[in-house]
Design a protein around this motif. Structure first.
Motif, PDB file in Angstrom:
ATOM      1  N   TRP A 132       0.884  -1.227  -0.130  1.00 39.61           N
ATOM      2  CA  TRP A 132      -0.015   0.004   0.036  1.00 39.61           C
ATOM      3  C   TRP A 132       0.906   1.148   0.088  1.00 39.61           C
ATOM      4  N   TRP A 133       1.963   1.445   0.701  1.00 38.36           N
ATOM      5  CA  TRP A 133       2.542   2.435   0.912  1.00 38.36           C
ATOM      6  C   TRP A 133       3.531   2.818  -0.722  1.00 38.36           C
ATOM      7  N   ALA A 134       3.782   1.956  -1.282  1.00 35.97           N
ATOM      8  CA  ALA A 134       4.209   1.939  -2.524  1.00 35.97           C
ATOM      9  C   ALA A 134       3.428   2.654  -3.617  1.00 35.97           C
ATOM     10  N   VAL A 135       1.968   2.036  -3.414  1.00 32.75           N
ATOM     11  CA  VAL A 135       1.161   2.604  -4.352  1.00 32.75           C
ATOM     12  C   VAL A 135       0.765   4.097  -3.926  1.00 32.75           C
ATOM     13  N   VAL A 136       0.882   4.361  -2.835  1.00 37.82           N
ATOM     14  CA  VAL A 136       0.580   5.653  -2.158  1.00 37.82           C
ATOM     15  C   VAL A 136       1.604   6.746  -2.626  1.00 37.82           C
ATOM     16  N   LEU A 137       2.627   6.178  -2.779  1.00 40.78           N
ATOM     17  CA  LEU A 137       3.867   7.218  -3.402  1.00 40.78           C
ATOM     18  C   LEU A 137       3.770   7.355  -4.818  1.00 40.78           C
ATOM     19  N   LEU A 138       3.567   6.143  -5.468  1.00 40.71           N
ATOM     20  CA  LEU A 138       3.361   6.501  -6.936  1.00 40.71           C
ATOM     21  C   LEU A 138       2.209   7.324  -7.119  1.00 40.71           C
ATOM     22  N   LEU A 139       1.155   7.218  -6.635  1.00 40.51           N
ATOM     23  CA  LEU A 139      -0.258   8.029  -6.774  1.00 40.51           C
ATOM     24  C   LEU A 139       0.036   9.476  -6.630  1.00 40.51           C
ATOM     25  N   VAL A 140       1.061   9.576  -5.561  1.00 37.78           N
ATOM     26  CA  VAL A 140       1.405  11.081  -5.052  1.00 37.78           C
ATOM     27  C   VAL A 140       2.342  11.666  -6.449  1.00 37.78           C
ATOM     28  N   LEU A 141       3.100  10.832  -6.659  1.00 39.61           N
ATOM     29  CA  LEU A 141       4.047  11.068  -7.897  1.00 39.61           C
ATOM     30  C   LEU A 141       3.221  11.614  -9.214  1.00 39.61           C
ATOM     31  N   TRP A 142       2.175  10.626  -9.519  1.00 39.06           N
ATOM     32  CA  TRP A 142       1.332  10.874 -10.754  1.00 39.06           C
ATOM     33  C   TRP A 142       0.438  12.277 -10.581  1.00 39.06           C
ATOM     34  N   LEU A 143      -0.034  12.451  -9.309  1.00 40.61           N
ATOM     35  CA  LEU A 143      -0.575  13.815  -8.892  1.00 40.61           C
ATOM     36  C   LEU A 143       0.258  15.106  -9.158  1.00 40.61           C
ATOM     37  N   VAL A 144       1.421  14.867  -8.831  1.00 34.44           N
ATOM     38  CA  VAL A 144       2.453  15.904  -8.946  1.00 34.44           C
ATOM     39  C   VAL A 144       2.673  16.253 -10.563  1.00 34.44           C
ATOM     40  N   VAL A 145       2.863  15.145 -11.323  1.00 36.48           N
ATOM     41  CA  VAL A 145       3.247  15.374 -12.672  1.00 36.48           C
ATOM     42  C   VAL A 145       1.677  15.853 -13.251  1.00 36.48           C
ATOM     43  N   PHE A 146       0.812  15.203 -12.935  1.00 31.87           N
ATOM     44  CA  PHE A 146      -0.640  15.832 -13.456  1.00 31.87           C
ATOM     45  C   PHE A 146      -0.697  17.323 -13.383  1.00 31.87           C
ATOM     46  N   VAL A 147      -0.526  17.866 -12.101  1.00 25.74           N
ATOM     47  CA  VAL A 147      -0.668  19.240 -11.870  1.00 25.74           C
ATOM     48  C   VAL A 147       0.284  19.930 -12.806  1.00 25.74           C
ATOM     49  N   ALA A 148       1.498  19.489 -13.010  1.00 28.62           N
ATOM     50  CA  ALA A 148       2.352  19.928 -13.866  1.00 28.62           C
ATOM     51  C   ALA A 148       1.823  20.000 -15.346  1.00 28.62           C
ATOM     52  N   CYS A 149       1.209  18.936 -15.766  1.00 28.46           N
ATOM     53  CA  CYS A 149       0.572  18.671 -17.140  1.00 28.46           C
ATOM     54  C   CYS A 149      -0.417  19.702 -17.305  1.00 28.46           C
ATOM     55  N   CYS A 150      -1.287  19.926 -16.335  1.00 28.68           N
ATOM     56  CA  CYS A 150      -2.401  21.035 -16.434  1.00 28.68           C
ATOM     57  C   CYS A 150      -1.899  22.247 -16.695  1.00 28.68           C
ATOM     58  N   ARG A 151      -0.925  22.651 -16.053  1.00 25.22           N
ATOM     59  CA  ARG A 151      -0.282  23.924 -16.262  1.00 25.22           C
ATOM     60  C   ARG A 151       0.552  24.039 -17.491  1.00 25.22           C
ATOM     61  N   TRP A 152       0.892  23.190 -18.183  1.00 29.57           N
ATOM     62  CA  TRP A 152       1.567  23.070 -19.367  1.00 29.57           C
ATOM     63  C   TRP A 152       0.719  22.803 -20.566  1.00 29.57           C
ATOM     64  N   PHE A 153      -0.677  22.813 -20.464  1.00 30.41           N
ATOM     65  CA  PHE A 153      -1.437  22.402 -21.318  1.00 30.41           C
ATOM     66  C   PHE A 153      -1.449  23.445 -22.684  1.00 30.41           C
ATOM     67  N   THR A 154      -1.403  24.518 -22.382  1.00 33.23           N
ATOM     68  CA  THR A 154      -1.144  25.742 -23.489  1.00 33.23           C
ATOM     69  C   THR A 154       0.042  25.881 -23.950  1.00 33.23           C
ATOM     70  N   THR A 155       0.746  26.065 -22.834  1.00 30.89           N
ATOM     71  CA  THR A 155       2.245  26.643 -23.016  1.00 30.89           C
ATOM     72  C   THR A 155       3.406  25.736 -23.576  1.00 30.89           C
ATOM     73  N   HIS A 156       3.321  24.458 -23.028  1.00 27.48           N
ATOM     74  CA  HIS A 156       4.251  23.476 -23.530  1.00 27.48           C
ATOM     75  C   HIS A 156       3.610  22.127 -23.985  1.00 27.48           C
ATOM     76  N   PRO A 157       2.657  22.031 -24.751  1.00 27.09           N
ATOM     77  CA  PRO A 157       2.028  20.550 -24.955  1.00 27.09           C
ATOM     78  C   PRO A 157       2.704  19.625 -25.057  1.00 27.09           C
ATOM     79  N   ARG A 158       3.824  19.338 -25.814  1.00 28.97           N
ATOM     80  CA  ARG A 158       4.616  18.338 -26.028  1.00 28.97           C
ATOM     81  C   ARG A 158       5.137  17.787 -24.853  1.00 28.97           C
TER      82      ARG A 158
END
Length: 97
Positions: free
Chosen positions: A43-69
Motif C-alpha cells: 500500500w505504501w508504494a501505491v500511495v507514493l506512486l499516486l502522489v508522484l502521478w498527482l504532482v506530474v498531473f498538476v504540472a501537465c495541467c499547467r503546461w496544457f497550452t504553453t508546452h503541449p509536447r
C-alpha cells in the motif's frame, strides 16, 4: 466628416494541436496503471506512486497550452517509472501476487 472604419483582417482559424490531448489520454492510462498497482505492490508504494502521478498531473495541467509536447513526454516517463518500480520491487523486495 466621419472617420473611415477600420476593417478587421480575417485570420485563419488556428489548427488544433493533438499533443496536449494525446498526452492527457496517456496520463489517464498511467493513472489506471498506478491505481491497479495495489494488486502487486504494498500500500505504501501505491500511495507514493499516486502522489508522484498527482504532482506530474498538476504540472501537465499547467503546461496544457504553453508546452503541449511536454505532457506526452511526462506521461510516457510515468509509464516507464511505473514499470521500473514494479519490476524492481518484484525482483529485489519480493512484491508479487
Amino acid at each position: 466628416m466621419a472617420w473611415p472604419r477600420r476593417r478587421r483582417v480575417a485570420r485563419p482559424p488556428r489548427r488544433t494541436d493533438f499533443w496536449p490531448f494525446g498526452g492527457m489520454i496517456l496520463m489517464a492510462a498511467a493513472f489506471f496503471l498506478y491505481a491497479v498497482s495495489g494488486l502487486v505492490a504494498p500500500w505504501w508504494a501505491v500511495v507514493l506512486l499516486l502522489v508522484l502521478w498527482l504532482v506530474v498531473f498538476v504540472a501537465c495541467c499547467r503546461w496544457f497550452t504553453t508546452h503541449p509536447r511536454r505532457i506526452t513526454v511526462a506521461a510516457v516517463s510515468l509509464v516507464a517509472v511505473w514499470f521500473v518500480v514494479l519490476v524492481a520491487g518484484a525482483r529485489w523486495w519480493g512484491w508479487s501476487a
